[in-house]
Design a protein around this motif. Structure first.
Motif, PDB file in Angstrom:
ATOM      1  N   UNK A 229       0.828  -1.197   0.000  1.00  0.00           N
ATOM      2  CA  UNK A 229       0.000   0.000   0.000  1.00  0.00           C
ATOM      3  C   UNK A 229       0.867   1.254   0.000  1.00  0.00           C
ATOM      4  N   UNK A 230       1.929   1.244   0.801  1.00  0.00           N
ATOM      5  CA  UNK A 230       2.785   2.418   0.948  1.00  0.00           C
ATOM      6  C   UNK A 230       3.491   2.773  -0.357  1.00  0.00           C
ATOM      7  N   UNK A 231       3.897   1.766  -1.130  1.00  0.00           N
ATOM      8  CA  UNK A 231       4.533   2.024  -2.417  1.00  0.00           C
ATOM      9  C   UNK A 231       3.526   2.600  -3.413  1.00  0.00           C
ATOM     10  N   UNK A 232       2.302   2.136  -3.342  1.00  0.00           N
ATOM     11  CA  UNK A 232       1.260   2.657  -4.221  1.00  0.00           C
ATOM     12  C   UNK A 232       0.978   4.122  -3.902  1.00  0.00           C
ATOM     13  N   UNK A 233       0.951   4.454  -2.620  1.00  0.00           N
ATOM     14  CA  UNK A 233       0.718   5.842  -2.226  1.00  0.00           C
ATOM     15  C   UNK A 233       1.867   6.747  -2.648  1.00  0.00           C
ATOM     16  N   UNK A 234       3.079   6.241  -2.585  1.00  0.00           N
ATOM     17  CA  UNK A 234       4.246   7.049  -2.922  1.00  0.00           C
ATOM     18  C   UNK A 234       4.318   7.351  -4.406  1.00  0.00           C
ATOM     19  N   UNK A 235       3.956   6.387  -5.250  1.00  0.00           N
ATOM     20  CA  UNK A 235       4.040   6.589  -6.696  1.00  0.00           C
ATOM     21  C   UNK A 235       3.001   5.708  -7.381  1.00  0.00           C
ATOM     22  N   UNK A 236       1.780   6.222  -7.466  1.00  0.00           N
ATOM     23  CA  UNK A 236       0.687   5.436  -8.039  1.00  0.00           C
ATOM     24  C   UNK A 236       0.929   5.151  -9.524  1.00  0.00           C
ATOM     25  N   UNK A 237       1.549   6.094 -10.227  1.00  0.00           N
ATOM     26  CA  UNK A 237       1.832   5.868 -11.640  1.00  0.00           C
ATOM     27  C   UNK A 237       2.709   4.652 -11.853  1.00  0.00           C
ATOM     28  N   UNK A 238       3.745   4.520 -11.033  1.00  0.00           N
ATOM     29  CA  UNK A 238       4.627   3.351 -11.136  1.00  0.00           C
ATOM     30  C   UNK A 238       3.872   2.074 -10.804  1.00  0.00           C
ATOM     31  N   UNK A 239       2.966   2.154  -9.828  1.00  0.00           N
ATOM     32  CA  UNK A 239       2.177   0.982  -9.465  1.00  0.00           C
ATOM     33  C   UNK A 239       1.257   0.571 -10.607  1.00  0.00           C
ATOM     34  N   UNK A 240       0.671   1.547 -11.279  1.00  0.00           N
ATOM     35  CA  UNK A 240      -0.192   1.251 -12.429  1.00  0.00           C
ATOM     36  C   UNK A 240       0.605   0.514 -13.500  1.00  0.00           C
TER      37      UNK A 240
END
Length: 331
Positions: A229-240
Motif C-alpha cells: 500500500x505504501x509504495x502505491x501511495x508514494x508513486x501510483x503511476x509506477x504501481x499502475x
C-alpha cells in the motif's frame, strides 16, 4: 453449531462472540482450518462452494487482509481492462469486482430484518446474491477475497490465474479496521479493547501475519504480484505500470495518467460506484463513517499510544521470528 466439526476436510470450531457487543450481521464466530482464520458462523455453510469454485486461467484475483488497499487495487485493475468513463463503470464495484465470500458474512435472516423495499431483491448486500454475480461473470473475471491462502478455492493453485496480493502497515490496518467495524458491524467497544482484539487475533479474517506471510513465501511465483500500500501511495503511476505489466496490458502515458486521476483518493471517495458506500451499515450513530475514510500512510500515529506500540512491537517480533519478511518493524 456444535463446538467443533469438519467441513469439506477443514476443521471449524466455534469461538463464540469476541466483540463485547453483538455485532450487526453476526452472532457467532468460527476458528477455521489450521491457520485459525476467524470467520462468521455462516461460513460453515458456504465453504464447500468456495473450496470447489471453478477457476479460469484468465481470472484476475485481488487478495488482501481487510483495509489493506483492497478497493483501491480493485478499481485500478478494472480500469486497466476497461474505460473508466464507460457506462459499466457506473455499476458498483460489488458487481464489477465481487467479493467471493461476502455471502458467508451475512445472516440468512437479513432480508427479514430490513424494512420492506429498502434493498432491491438482486442487491449484492443480500445473502446469496454475490454468489450469483460471481457465477455469472463474463471472462475475464475480476474477483476479490480476504480468505487466507489455505481457504481460497482449491483450483487457484492448479490453474494459476493472476493474483495480486496487497499488504499495508498493520498499525494503519488496525486503525482503519476499527472504524470499519464501527460502521459495518456496529462495534461499540473502546478503541483500546479493539486493539487488544486485533492483536489477540479475534476479529473476522484474523490472523494478519498468517495472511501476509503465506503470500510472502510464494511472492516469486509468476502468477503472483506482491504489492505494498505504501509504495502505491508514494508513486501510483509506477504501481499502475507494474500492475499493467504483470497483467500483460500495454499502457501509454495517457492511460496511466487517466487511471492515476481516476484512482486518486479524492476521486474514488467521491465516486459511488467505487467507494463501497453501497455496503449496508449497522444501525448506529457511527453509520456516517465513510468506507473510504482517509487512505493515508501513518494515520496510526494519530491513534496508537505508547502502550499500543509496545504491544504491536512484541506481536510483530513474535510472528516474524525466523521470517525474512522485511517490512513494518520500525519501532
Amino acid at each position: 453449531m456444535e463446538k467443533s466439526k469438519i467441513v469439506h476436510g477443514v476443521r471449524m470450531e466455534s469461538i463464540g462472540m469476541p466483540l463485547q457487543d453483538k455485532a450487526f450481521f453476526a452472532d457467532e464466530y468460527l476458528d477455521v482450518g489450521p491457520g485459525k482464520q476467524v470467520m462468521v458462523r455462516f461460513f460453515e455453510d458456504w465453504y464447500p462452494k468456495y473450496a470447489t469454485f471453478p477457476v479460469l486461467s484468465d481470472d484476475v484475483w485481488v487478495v488482501t487482509y481487510p483495509k489493506a488497499g483492497t478497493t483501491w487495487t480493485q478499481e485500478l485493475v478494472w480500469c486497466l481492462y476497461n474505460d473508466p468513463d464507460a457506462p459499466e463503470s457506473k455499476q458498483p464495484l460489488t458487481r464489477r469486482f465481487p467479493f467471493l465470500e461476502f455471502d458467508s458474512l451475512l445472516d440468512p435472516r437479513l432480508p427479514d430484518m430490513l424494512p420492506p423495499g429498502s434493498v432491491a431483491s438482486d442487491d449484492p448486500m443480500l445473502p446469496g446474491n454475490t454468489w450469483k454475480i460471481v457465477q455469472n461473470l463474463k471472462s475475464p473475471r475480476f474477483i476479490k477475497s480476504h480468505l487466507v491462502k489455505d481457504l481460497l478455492p482449491e483450483q487457484l493453485w492448479k490453474v494459476n490465474p493472476k493474483i495480486i496480493y496487497v499488504i499495508r502497515d498493520p498499525r494503519d490496518v488496525c486503525v482503519s479496521y476499527y472504524f470499519h467495524n464501527r460502521k459495518i458491524l456496529g462495534y461499540k467497544g473502546t478503541f483500546d479493547s479493539f486493539v487488544d482484539l486485533f492483536l489477540d487475533e479475534k476479529l473476522i479474517f484474523c490472523p494478519l501475519w498468517k495472511h501476509y506471510l503465506d503470500f510472502w513465501k510464494i511472492r516469486d511465483q509468476p502468477n503472483i504480484l506482491f504489492l505494498r500500500f505504501e509504495d502505491m501511495k508514494q508513486d501510483l503511476g509506477s504501481a499502475v505500470r507494474q500492475v499493467a505489466k504483470f497483467l500483460g496490458k500495454e499502457v501509454d502515458d495517457a492511460k496511466v495518467s487517466e487511471i492515476v486521476h481516476h484512482c486518486s483518493f479524492s476521486q474514488m471517495s467521491a465516486n459511488p460506484a467505487a467507494n463501497n458506500e453501497t455496503f449496508l451499515t449497522a444501525p448506529t450513530e457511527d453509520s456516517k463513517i465513510r468506507f473510504m475514510r482517509k487512505g493515508e500512510v501513518g494515520d496510526w500515529k494519530n491513534h496508537l499510544s505508547e502502550a499500543h506500540l509496545k504491544a504491536f512491537k512484541e506481536w510483530t517480533a513474535k510472528n516474524l521470528k525466523g521470517s525474512d519478511f522485511p517490512y513494518y518493524q520500525d519501532y
